[in-house]
Write an enzyme that holds these catalytic residues in place. Structure first.
Site, PDB file in Angstrom:
ATOM      1  N   GLN A 193       0.989  -1.092   0.343  1.00 18.06           N
ATOM      2  CA  GLN A 193       0.062   0.444  -0.086  1.00 18.06           C
ATOM      3  C   GLN A 193       0.940   1.176   0.257  1.00 18.06           C
ATOM      4  O   GLN A 193       0.511   2.387  -1.352  1.00 18.06           O
ATOM      5  CB  GLN A 193      -0.442   0.091   0.846  1.00 18.06           C
ATOM      6  CG  GLN A 193      -1.609   0.883   1.432  1.00 18.06           C
ATOM      7  CD  GLN A 193      -2.583   1.115   2.646  1.00 18.06           C
ATOM      8  OE1 GLN A 193      -3.863   1.794   2.824  1.00 18.06           O
ATOM      9  NE2 GLN A 193      -1.828   1.481   3.804  1.00 18.06           N
ATOM     10  N   ASP A 252      14.599 -10.850  -1.908  1.00 13.44           N
ATOM     11  CA  ASP A 252      14.094 -11.024  -0.720  1.00 13.44           C
ATOM     12  C   ASP A 252      15.113 -10.414   0.515  1.00 13.44           C
ATOM     13  O   ASP A 252      16.360 -10.629   0.758  1.00 13.44           O
ATOM     14  CB  ASP A 252      14.458 -12.943  -0.814  1.00 13.44           C
ATOM     15  CG  ASP A 252      12.985 -12.866   0.416  1.00 13.44           C
ATOM     16  OD1 ASP A 252      13.146 -12.413   1.852  1.00 13.44           O
ATOM     17  OD2 ASP A 252      12.391 -14.255  -0.445  1.00 13.44           O
ATOM     18  N   SER A 258       6.578   1.987  13.497  1.00 15.85           N
ATOM     19  CA  SER A 258       5.028   1.206  13.633  1.00 15.85           C
ATOM     20  C   SER A 258       5.211   1.722  14.658  1.00 15.85           C
ATOM     21  O   SER A 258       5.023   1.795  15.901  1.00 15.85           O
ATOM     22  CB  SER A 258       5.304   0.351  13.246  1.00 15.85           C
ATOM     23  OG  SER A 258       4.018  -0.272  14.164  1.00 15.85           O
ATOM     24  N   GLU A 293       2.665   0.238  16.898  1.00 13.60           N
ATOM     25  CA  GLU A 293       2.483  -0.909  17.331  1.00 13.60           C
ATOM     26  C   GLU A 293       3.946  -0.812  18.307  1.00 13.60           C
ATOM     27  O   GLU A 293       3.661  -2.108  19.512  1.00 13.60           O
ATOM     28  CB  GLU A 293       2.585  -2.068  16.392  1.00 13.60           C
ATOM     29  CG  GLU A 293       2.134  -3.628  16.711  1.00 13.60           C
ATOM     30  CD  GLU A 293       0.674  -3.511  17.351  1.00 13.60           C
ATOM     31  OE1 GLU A 293      -0.442  -2.627  17.290  1.00 13.60           O
ATOM     32  OE2 GLU A 293       0.394  -4.503  18.962  1.00 13.60           O
ATOM     33  N   TYR A 327       5.707  -9.244  16.064  1.00 12.09           N
ATOM     34  CA  TYR A 327       5.453  -7.868  15.294  1.00 12.09           C
ATOM     35  C   TYR A 327       5.986  -6.720  15.724  1.00 12.09           C
ATOM     36  O   TYR A 327       6.796  -6.003  14.909  1.00 12.09           O
ATOM     37  CB  TYR A 327       3.983  -7.539  14.291  1.00 12.09           C
ATOM     38  CG  TYR A 327       3.801  -6.339  13.373  1.00 12.09           C
ATOM     39  CD1 TYR A 327       4.205  -6.139  12.597  1.00 12.09           C
ATOM     40  CD2 TYR A 327       3.640  -4.686  13.767  1.00 12.09           C
ATOM     41  CE1 TYR A 327       4.564  -4.940  11.331  1.00 12.09           C
ATOM     42  CE2 TYR A 327       3.320  -3.988  12.706  1.00 12.09           C
ATOM     43  CZ  TYR A 327       4.023  -4.191  11.763  1.00 12.09           C
ATOM     44  OH  TYR A 327       3.921  -2.726  10.821  1.00 12.09           O
ATOM     45  N   ASN A 343      -1.729   4.164  12.178  1.00  9.43           N
ATOM     46  CA  ASN A 343      -2.333   3.389  11.078  1.00  9.43           C
ATOM     47  C   ASN A 343      -2.492   4.066   9.765  1.00  9.43           C
ATOM     48  O   ASN A 343      -3.227   4.870  10.329  1.00  9.43           O
ATOM     49  CB  ASN A 343      -4.015   2.283  11.345  1.00  9.43           C
ATOM     50  CG  ASN A 343      -3.590   1.600  12.601  1.00  9.43           C
ATOM     51  OD1 ASN A 343      -2.576   1.562  13.602  1.00  9.43           O
ATOM     52  ND2 ASN A 343      -4.678   0.052  13.003  1.00  9.43           N
ATOM     53  N   GLY A 350      -4.364  -3.275   2.248  1.00 11.42           N
ATOM     54  CA  GLY A 350      -4.879  -5.403   2.176  1.00 11.42           C
ATOM     55  C   GLY A 350      -6.009  -5.041   3.084  1.00 11.42           C
ATOM     56  O   GLY A 350      -6.677  -4.771   3.326  1.00 11.42           O
ATOM     57  N   GLU A 351      -6.464  -6.800   2.079  1.00 10.04           N
ATOM     58  CA  GLU A 351      -8.284  -6.973   2.194  1.00 10.04           C
ATOM     59  C   GLU A 351      -7.953  -7.564   4.511  1.00 10.04           C
ATOM     60  O   GLU A 351      -9.415  -7.720   5.054  1.00 10.04           O
ATOM     61  CB  GLU A 351      -8.833  -7.790   1.564  1.00 10.04           C
ATOM     62  CG  GLU A 351      -8.723  -7.474   0.418  1.00 10.04           C
ATOM     63  CD  GLU A 351      -8.846  -8.045  -1.098  1.00 10.04           C
ATOM     64  OE1 GLU A 351      -9.738  -9.528  -0.408  1.00 10.04           O
ATOM     65  OE2 GLU A 351      -9.341  -7.674  -1.617  1.00 10.04           O
ATOM     66  N   VAL A 369      -8.859  -4.029   9.392  1.00  4.34           N
ATOM     67  CA  VAL A 369      -9.956  -4.168  10.067  1.00  4.34           C
ATOM     68  C   VAL A 369     -10.436  -2.814   9.026  1.00  4.34           C
ATOM     69  O   VAL A 369     -11.759  -3.021   8.440  1.00  4.34           O
ATOM     70  CB  VAL A 369      -9.871  -3.339  11.097  1.00  4.34           C
ATOM     71  CG1 VAL A 369      -9.222  -2.180  11.804  1.00  4.34           C
ATOM     72  CG2 VAL A 369     -10.691  -3.640  11.507  1.00  4.34           C
ATOM     73  N   ARG A 402      -7.449   3.445  17.420  1.00  4.76           N
ATOM     74  CA  ARG A 402      -6.372   3.967  16.576  1.00  4.76           C
ATOM     75  C   ARG A 402      -6.412   5.378  16.870  1.00  4.76           C
ATOM     76  O   ARG A 402      -7.019   5.389  15.557  1.00  4.76           O
ATOM     77  CB  ARG A 402      -6.229   2.891  15.709  1.00  4.76           C
ATOM     78  CG  ARG A 402      -6.051   1.191  15.642  1.00  4.76           C
ATOM     79  CD  ARG A 402      -5.091   1.199  16.568  1.00  4.76           C
ATOM     80  NE  ARG A 402      -4.778  -0.375  16.915  1.00  4.76           N
ATOM     81  CZ  ARG A 402      -4.675  -0.964  18.580  1.00  4.76           C
ATOM     82  NH1 ARG A 402      -5.409   0.093  18.574  1.00  4.76           N
ATOM     83  NH2 ARG A 402      -4.270  -2.443  18.462  1.00  4.76           N
TER      84      ARG A 402
HETATM   85  P1  GDR Z   1      -2.933  -3.062  13.450  1.00  5.16           P
HETATM   86  O1  GDR Z   1      -3.905  -3.064  13.151  1.00  5.16           O
HETATM   87  O2  GDR Z   1      -2.667  -4.241  14.336  1.00  5.16           O
HETATM   88  O3  GDR Z   1      -3.429  -1.961  15.090  1.00  5.16           O
HETATM   89  O4  GDR Z   1      -1.570  -2.576  12.563  1.00  5.16           O
HETATM   90  P2  GDR Z   1      -5.291  -3.887  11.800  1.00  5.16           P
HETATM   91  O5  GDR Z   1      -6.308  -3.082  10.896  1.00  5.16           O
HETATM   92  O6  GDR Z   1      -4.780  -4.822  11.198  1.00  5.16           O
HETATM   93  O7  GDR Z   1      -6.139  -3.608  13.465  1.00  5.16           O
HETATM   94  C1  GDR Z   1      -6.857  -2.959  13.919  1.00  5.16           C
HETATM   95  C2  GDR Z   1      -7.527  -2.648  15.337  1.00  5.16           C
HETATM   96  O8  GDR Z   1      -8.575  -3.342  15.131  1.00  5.16           O
HETATM   97  C3  GDR Z   1      -8.697  -4.739  15.686  1.00  5.16           C
HETATM   98  N1  GDR Z   1      -9.984  -5.472  14.976  1.00  5.16           N
HETATM   99  C4  GDR Z   1      -9.859  -5.847  14.003  1.00  5.16           C
HETATM  100  N2  GDR Z   1      -8.640  -6.315  13.187  1.00  5.16           N
HETATM  101  C5  GDR Z   1      -8.063  -7.436  12.149  1.00  5.16           C
HETATM  102  N3  GDR Z   1      -7.248  -6.895  11.561  1.00  5.16           N
HETATM  103  N4  GDR Z   1      -9.311  -7.946  11.571  1.00  5.16           N
HETATM  104  C6  GDR Z   1     -10.422  -7.724  12.218  1.00  5.16           C
HETATM  105  O9  GDR Z   1     -11.650  -9.055  12.089  1.00  5.16           O
HETATM  106  C7  GDR Z   1     -10.470  -7.252  13.585  1.00  5.16           C
HETATM  107  N5  GDR Z   1     -11.389  -6.643  14.202  1.00  5.16           N
HETATM  108  C8  GDR Z   1     -11.295  -6.018  15.060  1.00  5.16           C
HETATM  109  C9  GDR Z   1      -7.329  -5.262  15.648  1.00  5.16           C
HETATM  110  O10 GDR Z   1      -7.373  -5.971  17.525  1.00  5.16           O
HETATM  111  C10 GDR Z   1      -6.539  -3.695  16.300  1.00  5.16           C
HETATM  112  O11 GDR Z   1      -7.428  -3.520  17.974  1.00  5.16           O
HETATM  113  C11 GDR Z   1      -1.818  -1.811  11.700  1.00  5.16           C
HETATM  114  C12 GDR Z   1      -0.470  -2.625  10.411  1.00  5.16           C
HETATM  115  O12 GDR Z   1      -0.955  -1.916   9.242  1.00  5.16           O
HETATM  116  C13 GDR Z   1       1.219  -2.724  10.849  1.00  5.16           C
HETATM  117  O13 GDR Z   1       1.563  -3.381  10.064  1.00  5.16           O
HETATM  118  C14 GDR Z   1       1.367  -1.436  11.259  1.00  5.16           C
HETATM  119  O14 GDR Z   1       2.297  -1.274  12.111  1.00  5.16           O
HETATM  120  C15 GDR Z   1       0.098  -0.929  11.931  1.00  5.16           C
HETATM  121  O15 GDR Z   1      -1.578  -1.229  11.702  1.00  5.16           O
HETATM  122  C16 GDR Z   1       0.395   0.768  12.611  1.00  5.16           C
END
Ligand code: GDR
Length: 370
Positions: A31, A75, A145, A147, A169, A198, A205-206, A209, A237
């Site tokens: 992205q 890689d 990050s 995180e 991570y 974030n 990517g799909e 969240v 976030r």
């Molecule tokens: P994050 O992004 O972990 O913060 O890392 P993500 O979008 O995966 O999760 C954000 C929050 O949503 C909650 N959540 C879910 N997350 C996902 N993926 N799927 C779900 O179904 C879902 N339901 C609730 C998560 O628990 C979390 O609290 C991203 C990534 O891009 C990292 O690579 C980057 O470094 C950080 O953001 C900054």
């Protein structure tokens, strides 16, 4: 455009070096990589993109710029391939974005995440140190990050906030961040760290969240899915647009010294709030489609992150350009348009003149790891 090496009055290598800057972007097809490549090309850079060879090409995000850049296969787990890429392009600037970037997945693939995200960065820094001429003064951007902060009780996080990550991570990114400091302090390599909160966009990517929400809601609107299954709805976030982080990455390498920079919006919103706003925009009653399931929860999740980007704002003049509402709308609109273009056309019986290209979407949007 790039001056060609014509016979008379042709630019020497040295002259060309001064006219055209070369940038190497690892993870260029991700992205943020795609926005960064577009930005660098617009600024006149010669852009080299590092891609990992896969059996299925994954270059859709680079549609707008792939013809104008050079792709190199390498890689981060393979030092020889990195060395070859570095010697091929001798970059002035290296943007290190390649990583296993999914926090949820890192709990099940911890070792790989530390290898790719943590040690991969160290390997890249060492390759730059050994394979680029000292006179070039190659500058590196490390994608750190939010995180890395882990669970903390501060109202907001900045460059001075202690880092106590709670996910594999987060550990891996902190390892890379500390290697960046080591190369900066011990070897004098210019390594800037952008601590990005974030960052999202229609190219997200799909399995992350925000995109999972907008893509699934679009599938619901077009009758291709019935439920949206999420995990922790209360997590808060700090969301900003990926193109704003790309802009910050470039600015951090134009600064006089290598430093750490927080890139954040300064606002925090819950996952539920994101879903509510997206659903409202899509015309879906969220309560009727939302399911919370344990398999989408992580063993540990950071409850709240909110960045303070005062340093980047005041020193670099950086600022986010896309507000939270606009971001949700842009992502929702893009997924609605995509879902509508793929919606199966009702069959008019055998031999229908309206076949569905690619068969359309399956009944439910597949779920990735949370
Ligand atoms: P994050 O992004 O972990 O913060 O890392 P993500 O979008 O995966 O999760 C954000 C929050 O949503 C909650 N959540 C879910 N997350 C996902 N993926 N799927 C779900 O179904 C879902 N339901 C609730 C998560 O628990 C979390 O609290 C991203 C990534 O891009 C990292 O690579 C980057 O470094 C950080 O953001 C900054």
């Amino acid at each position: 455009s790039q001056p060609g090496p014509g016979p008379a009055g042709a630019a020497s290598d040295d002259e060309r070096d001064h006219m055209i800057r070369r940038a190497l972007v690892t993870g260029c097809n991700g992205q943020m990589g795609s926005y960064l490549c577009e930005l660098l090309l617009a600024k006149g850079y010669n852009v080299y993109g590092l891609v990992r060879r896969t059996s299925t090409p994954n270059l859709w995000r680079l549609q707008a710029c792939v013809a104008k850049m050079t792709l190199l296969e390498a890689d981060v787990l393979d030092e020889a391939s990195l060395r070859k890429a570095m010697i091929t392009c001798h970059p002035h600037e290296v943007y290190h974005l390649a990583s296993q970037s999914h926090v949820g997945l890192s709990f099940t693939e911890a070792e790989y995440t530390v290898q790719a995200t943590g040690l991969g960065a160290a390997r890249l820094f060492e390759t730059v140190r050994r394979c680029t001429p000292l006179s070039l003064g190659t500058r590196i951007y490390q994608a750190s990050s939010s995180e890395q902060f882990g669970v903390n009780d501060q109202a907001w996080q900045d460059e001075q906030t202690p880092m106590r990550p709670v996910s594999p991570y987060g550990f891996a990114k902190l390892l890379a961040h500390q290697f960046a400091h080591l190369y900066r302090e011990s070897y004098g390599v210019f390594v800037a760290c952008g601590i990005a909160f974030n960052h999202e966009s229609p190219r997200r990517g799909e399995d992350f969240v925000t995109r999972k929400i907008t893509k699934t809601l679009a599938a619901i609107v077009t009758g291709q899915a019935t439920t949206l299954t999420l995990g922790n709805l209360a997590a808060q976030r700090d969301w900003l647009h990926a193109k704003d982080v790309a802009q910050g990455a470039w600015q951090s390498l134009q600064a006089p010294a290598p430093e750490d920079w927080v890139f954040a919006s300064g606002e925090t919103h819950s996952v539920e709030e994101f879903a509510q706003r997206a659903a409202r925009h899509a015309g879906v009653a969220l309560a009727t489609v939302l399911l919370q399931e344990a398999h989408c929860l992580r063993p540990v999740d950071i409850p709240r992150l909110c960045g303070n980007a005062t340093k980047a704002r005041t020193t670099l003049g950086w600022q986010p350009t896309v507000a939270f509402d606009e971001l949700v709308k842009e992502m929702m609109d893009a997924d609605l348009a995509e879902a509508r273009s793929r919606r199966p056309v009702p069959s008019e019986g055998p031999g229908s003149a309206n076949p569905v290209p690619g068969g359309g979407l399956s009944a439910d949007v597949p779920e990735g790891p949370a």
